[in-house]
Design an enzyme around this catalytic site. Structure first.
Site, PDB file in Angstrom:
ATOM      1  N   CYS A 102      -8.041   1.838  22.605  1.00  0.00           N
ATOM      2  CA  CYS A 102      -8.954   2.519  21.865  1.00  0.00           C
ATOM      3  C   CYS A 102      -8.854   2.152  20.279  1.00  0.00           C
ATOM      4  O   CYS A 102      -8.065   2.041  19.846  1.00  0.00           O
ATOM      5  CB  CYS A 102      -8.574   4.053  21.843  1.00  0.00           C
ATOM      6  SG  CYS A 102     -10.026   5.068  20.870  1.00  0.00           S
ATOM      7  N   HIS A 144     -13.843   7.631  29.107  1.00  0.00           N
ATOM      8  CA  HIS A 144     -13.324   7.563  27.645  1.00  0.00           C
ATOM      9  C   HIS A 144     -14.339   7.750  26.557  1.00  0.00           C
ATOM     10  O   HIS A 144     -13.884   8.530  25.494  1.00  0.00           O
ATOM     11  CB  HIS A 144     -12.509   5.957  27.652  1.00  0.00           C
ATOM     12  CG  HIS A 144     -11.875   5.655  26.146  1.00  0.00           C
ATOM     13  ND1 HIS A 144     -10.658   5.555  26.222  1.00  0.00           N
ATOM     14  CD2 HIS A 144     -12.319   5.413  25.174  1.00  0.00           C
ATOM     15  CE1 HIS A 144     -10.288   5.181  24.971  1.00  0.00           C
ATOM     16  NE2 HIS A 144     -11.293   5.282  24.226  1.00  0.00           N
ATOM     17  N   GLU A 145     -15.226   7.070  26.587  1.00  0.00           N
ATOM     18  CA  GLU A 145     -16.306   6.986  25.673  1.00  0.00           C
ATOM     19  C   GLU A 145     -16.971   8.563  25.503  1.00  0.00           C
ATOM     20  O   GLU A 145     -16.993   9.136  24.156  1.00  0.00           O
ATOM     21  CB  GLU A 145     -17.568   6.141  25.800  1.00  0.00           C
ATOM     22  CG  GLU A 145     -17.042   4.768  25.710  1.00  0.00           C
ATOM     23  CD  GLU A 145     -16.043   4.320  24.590  1.00  0.00           C
ATOM     24  OE1 GLU A 145     -16.338   4.833  23.388  1.00  0.00           O
ATOM     25  OE2 GLU A 145     -15.206   3.526  24.593  1.00  0.00           O
ATOM     26  N   HIS A 148     -14.708  10.948  23.458  1.00  0.00           N
ATOM     27  CA  HIS A 148     -14.823  10.949  22.093  1.00  0.00           C
ATOM     28  C   HIS A 148     -15.711  11.950  21.588  1.00  0.00           C
ATOM     29  O   HIS A 148     -15.582  12.738  20.653  1.00  0.00           O
ATOM     30  CB  HIS A 148     -15.266   9.802  21.542  1.00  0.00           C
ATOM     31  CG  HIS A 148     -14.028   8.638  21.651  1.00  0.00           C
ATOM     32  ND1 HIS A 148     -13.169   8.689  20.524  1.00  0.00           N
ATOM     33  CD2 HIS A 148     -13.972   7.381  22.176  1.00  0.00           C
ATOM     34  CE1 HIS A 148     -12.320   7.713  20.707  1.00  0.00           C
ATOM     35  NE2 HIS A 148     -12.763   6.969  21.580  1.00  0.00           N
TER      36      HIS A 148
END
Ligand code: NI
Length: 180
Positions: A102, A144-145, A148
């Protein structure tokens, strides 16, 4: 357009839940500026994806693309995608672990369990609906995104903390893995 500094782990705003992008602000100069800054910043850092909170904007906007990325060699390409106000629906019972990095956690990698197949919906920058069913690295990058946007960084999902460390130690046998 500008390359903006990447917000790094430890900054409280990375752990906040981001707000939806307003429906009346698709196809706007404000959104185009945000996306241009995100794309410039992602490319400058050689990232596979970037979420708006990583440049200090806590709105539900992510971008991603994989095309011969030296940080992720031998991964299948992912077309450049703008994904706004995303919704994820897992299409697998069991999670599968693989390595992630990341830009907000530079120089490190961890083994992260994720759903191997999922459907995602959302909108592009013009407000057009996106509806895709994906698997593999594409599915991993999206999870993953979108994490966030909910204030979750990948180290918070690692099941075995012995599989979290510095890229240069974990992958010392690999030549050409970028520092990040
Ligand atoms: Ni990230």
């Amino acid at each position: 357009m500008a390359v903006r500094p990447i917000v790094r782990m430890g900054t409280p705003s990375l752990f906040e839940k981001s707000v939806p992008w307003p429906e009346n602000k698709f196809d706007s100069p404000e959104l185009q500026t945000l996306l241009a800054d995100m794309k410039d910043s992602m490319i400058a850092a050689n990232g596979a994806g970037l979420a708006a909170p990583q440049i200090g904007e806590n709105v539900r906007v992510v971008i991603f693309e994989v095309d011969n990325n030296s940080r992720y060699p031998n991964r299948e390409p992912i077309p450049f995608t703008v994904l706004i106000n995303p919704q994820l629906t897992p299409l697998a019972e069991e999670k599968v672990s693989d390595w992630e990095g990341c830009l907000s956690v530079p120089g490190m990698r961890g083994l992260v369990p994720r759903y191997p197949t999922l459907r995602y919906t959302g909108f592009d920058e013009f407000g057009n609906a996106i509806d895709r069913t994906v698997d593999g690295f594409h599915a991993r990058v999206v999870q993953h995104e979108v994490d966030h946007l909910d204030g979750v960084l990948y180290p918070m999902r690692i099941a075995d903390m012995t599989k979290f460390g510095y890229t240069e130690i974990l992958f010392s046998e690999l030549v050409g893995v970028d520092e990040d």
